[in-house]
Design an enzyme around this catalytic site. Structure first.
Site, PDB file in Angstrom:
ATOM      1  N   THR A  98       0.822  -1.150  -0.035  1.00  0.00           N
ATOM      2  CA  THR A  98      -0.130   0.060   0.012  1.00  0.00           C
ATOM      3  C   THR A  98       0.901   1.137  -0.052  1.00  0.00           C
ATOM      4  O   THR A  98       1.781   1.349   0.857  1.00  0.00           O
ATOM      5  CB  THR A  98      -0.956   0.125   1.134  1.00  0.00           C
ATOM      6  OG1 THR A  98      -1.901  -1.306   1.187  1.00  0.00           O
ATOM      7  CG2 THR A  98      -1.666   1.063   1.231  1.00  0.00           C
ATOM      8  N   ILE A 134       4.725  -0.993   3.036  1.00  0.00           N
ATOM      9  CA  ILE A 134       4.314   0.365   2.588  1.00  0.00           C
ATOM     10  C   ILE A 134       5.337   0.602   1.622  1.00  0.00           C
ATOM     11  O   ILE A 134       6.681   0.872   1.643  1.00  0.00           O
ATOM     12  CB  ILE A 134       4.706   1.131   4.133  1.00  0.00           C
ATOM     13  CG1 ILE A 134       3.769   0.732   5.219  1.00  0.00           C
ATOM     14  CG2 ILE A 134       4.838   2.762   3.658  1.00  0.00           C
ATOM     15  CD1 ILE A 134       2.389   0.998   4.740  1.00  0.00           C
ATOM     16  N   LYS A 135       4.555   1.404   0.678  1.00  0.00           N
ATOM     17  CA  LYS A 135       5.256   1.628  -0.587  1.00  0.00           C
ATOM     18  C   LYS A 135       5.805   3.184  -0.508  1.00  0.00           C
ATOM     19  O   LYS A 135       5.014   4.011  -0.160  1.00  0.00           O
ATOM     20  CB  LYS A 135       4.656   1.535  -2.003  1.00  0.00           C
ATOM     21  CG  LYS A 135       4.400   0.054  -2.428  1.00  0.00           C
ATOM     22  CD  LYS A 135       3.424  -0.074  -3.603  1.00  0.00           C
ATOM     23  CE  LYS A 135       4.275   0.342  -4.813  1.00  0.00           C
ATOM     24  NZ  LYS A 135       3.557  -0.003  -6.030  1.00  0.00           N
ATOM     25  N   VAL A 136       7.041   3.486  -0.759  1.00  0.00           N
ATOM     26  CA  VAL A 136       7.598   4.865  -0.532  1.00  0.00           C
ATOM     27  C   VAL A 136       8.520   5.169  -1.634  1.00  0.00           C
ATOM     28  O   VAL A 136       9.385   4.313  -2.169  1.00  0.00           O
ATOM     29  CB  VAL A 136       8.215   4.989   0.683  1.00  0.00           C
ATOM     30  CG1 VAL A 136       9.050   6.248   0.755  1.00  0.00           C
ATOM     31  CG2 VAL A 136       7.588   4.398   2.055  1.00  0.00           C
TER      32      VAL A 136
END
EC number: 2.2.1.2
Length: 335
Positions: A98, A134-136
């Site tokens: 996400t 967690i997509k960054v």
């Protein structure tokens, strides 16, 4: 005969690159990835309108009846992503990625805060942080945020990765996983050179991921490599054996319908000779990235495009909220 998809799954973790729940049910991947563009596309599918409505209603309840529509929509952006993530996790055995708002890509603390909020939203619906990546974006600020998050046990997927400097910095930060964008690298080289096509292993995106994979394995980094953003089946086949590959449904279907023999191209136990370990300070990172015109341009383009997708999603949510609160039942569309 065994399908290419089954053969690939025996040597690489296959990930579905989509927010479409039906596509995920069809191909039964281990993991799934989402991004603002994919969530925007899924949000406009009539079958999923109830998920959008539930997200908006939950957000309204959380911010209160006197909050403005903008406050509700701001809250709902994260709620929608988590709602789709929750539904995806009902189907797959592994993890869902996400993404943090791309507009925060150059703000370390804001990225950390947003990631913590997303994990808290998952926790409220009984989803463990172990099942979420967690997509960054792979900016210096994003990588530093991920380093902090990893120290808190929040696992990160560093996306929009195009250059070797980004990969080195991500490994040094100890992030869980990186997503080098194979097809977008190819796009840049095709536009730059005027060359229409590249043969398999000569594809610039394949070359880039292969270099990163061998560098990681030769230097015993734990960070996993997940090839992403494919333009054709050959790119996928040339990276067979990569830790993970996230693949769009149209290519998953092609792989499922072919029974050609697949040869492993990458092997974590037998990496090809690579560069010795490099250490990058912030200046080194920025200088290397600046000198890599392709990576610089594609990173900027990716952040801009994901930011636009978020703004379009905001418009869609705002429109839908007004329909719900006025008692209408029109279908979702950004038109």
């Amino acid at each position: 005969m065994t399908s290419l998809l089954d053969q690939l799954s025996s040597m690489t973790v296959v990930v579905a690159d989509t927010g479409d729940l039906e596509a995920i049910r069809t191909f039964k991947p281990q993991d799934a990835t989402t991004n603002p563009s994919l969530i925007l596309a899924a949000a406009q599918i009539p079958a999923y309108q109830n998920l959008i409505d539930k997200s908006l209603q939950a957000s309204r309840q959380r911010v209160g009846s006197f909050a403005s529509a903008k406050e509700v929509v701001d809250e709902a952006l994260d709620e929608v992503c988590v709602t789709f993530g929750k539904e995806i996790l009902k189907i797959i055995p592994g993890r869902v990625s996400t993404e943090v708002d791309a507009r925060l890509s150059f703000n370390t603390q804001a990225t950390i805060n947003k990631a913590r909020k997303i994990i808290d939203l998952y926790k409220k619906v009984d989803i463990s942080k172990e099942r979420v990546l967690i997509k960054v974006a792979s900016t210096w600020e994003g990588i530093k945020a991920a380093e902090v998050l990893e120290s808190e046990g929040i696992h990160c997927n560093l996306t929009l990765l195009f250059g070797f400097s980004q990969a080195v910095a991500c490994a040094e930060a100890g992030v869980t996983l990186i997503s080098p964008f194979v097809g977008r690298i190819l796009d840049w080289y095709k536009a730059e050179t005027g060359k229409d096509s590249y043969a398999g292993e000569e594809d610039p995106g394949v070359v880039s991921v292969t270099k990163i994979f061998n560098y990681y394995k030769s230097n015993n980094y734990k960070t996993e490599v997940m090839g992403a953003s494919f333009r054709n089946i050959d790119e996928i086949l040339e990276l067979a054996g990569c830790d993970l590959l996230t693949i769009a449904p149209k290519f998953l279907e092609q792989l499922e319908n072919s029974d050609s023999k697949l040869t492993r191209k990458l092997d974590s136990l037998k990496p090809l000779p690579s560069e010795t370990k490099i250490h990058l300070e912030e200046y080194d990172f920025r200088n290397m990235l600046k000198l890599d015109r392709m990576a610089t341009e594609k990173l900027e383009e990716g952040i801009i495009n994901f930011s636009k997708a978020i703004e379009q999603l905001e418009q869609l949510l705002s429109k839908r909220l007004s329909y719900i609160e006025s008692g209408s039942n029109a279908e979702l569309s950004i038109a």
